[in-house]
Enzyme design. Structure first.
Site, PDB file in Angstrom:
ATOM      1  N   CYS A 170       3.655   4.756   3.635  1.00  0.00           N
ATOM      2  CA  CYS A 170       4.346   4.604   2.624  1.00  0.00           C
ATOM      3  C   CYS A 170       3.866   5.456   1.510  1.00  0.00           C
ATOM      4  O   CYS A 170       4.503   6.451   0.797  1.00  0.00           O
ATOM      5  CB  CYS A 170       4.369   3.131   1.812  1.00  0.00           C
ATOM      6  SG  CYS A 170       5.179   1.886   2.973  1.00  0.00           S
ATOM      7  N   CYS A 179       0.377   0.104   1.987  1.00  0.00           N
ATOM      8  CA  CYS A 179       1.101   0.736   3.397  1.00  0.00           C
ATOM      9  C   CYS A 179       0.547   2.067   3.253  1.00  0.00           C
ATOM     10  O   CYS A 179       1.078   2.751   2.463  1.00  0.00           O
ATOM     11  CB  CYS A 179       2.346   0.614   3.373  1.00  0.00           C
ATOM     12  SG  CYS A 179       3.441   1.697   4.430  1.00  0.00           S
TER      13      CYS A 179
END
Length: 148
Positions: free
Chosen positions: A73, A70
């Protein structure tokens, strides 16, 4: 000492420690394993340690549900780390990799990452999806917890 004790879960051995409320921010060591209760960063949770930290701590626990693939993230990770240092002794910051620990992610219906869930007393009290910088994180926590 006021006698107001708080339960804090050790980030190393996951045992519950009773710590005087006025000494939470100053650190201290676990009574069982003698390791620091506040190692100065974000706690990496597993499926096995998730319930102990979110359910047995008197302190709020902010969990970042994330995955290694991600992009947002990865961008948020350093901001989350800085916020953890600023909130030490007030909120435990933790991360849970949804790829390695799908159980809690499924249990809490995580559909997008990063998703932050604030737990208090074993219950979810607030949730926010999407990457945030440190200022946004702090503002959100203050609005949920009523100040720092």
């Amino acid at each position: 000492m006021t006698g107001d004790l708080r339960h804090v879960v050790c980030p190393h051995c996951h045992k519950v420690n009773r710590v005087p409320a006025e000494k939470l921010a100053s650190g201290g060591n676990c009574g069982a394993c003698k390791q620091p209760l506040w190692p100065g960063g974000v706690l990496e949770l597993t499926e096995q340690s998730f319930a102990a930290h979110t359910g047995r701590s008197d302190l709020p626990v902010l969990v970042d549900f994330w995955a290694s693939w991600c992009g947002p993230c990865k961008v948020m990770a350093p901001q989350f780390e800085q916020a953890a240092k600023a909130w030490q002794g007030k909120v435990r910051f933790a991360k849970l990799n949804t790829e390695q620990a799908p159980g809690p992610a499924g249990q809490f219906g995580i559909r997008s990452i990063p998703t932050l869930i604030l737990f208090q007393g074993g219950r979810e009290v607030a949730r926010k999806s999407g990457a945030m910088n440190q200022a946004q994180l702090t503002q959100w926590l203050q609005s949920v917890l009523g100040g720092k």
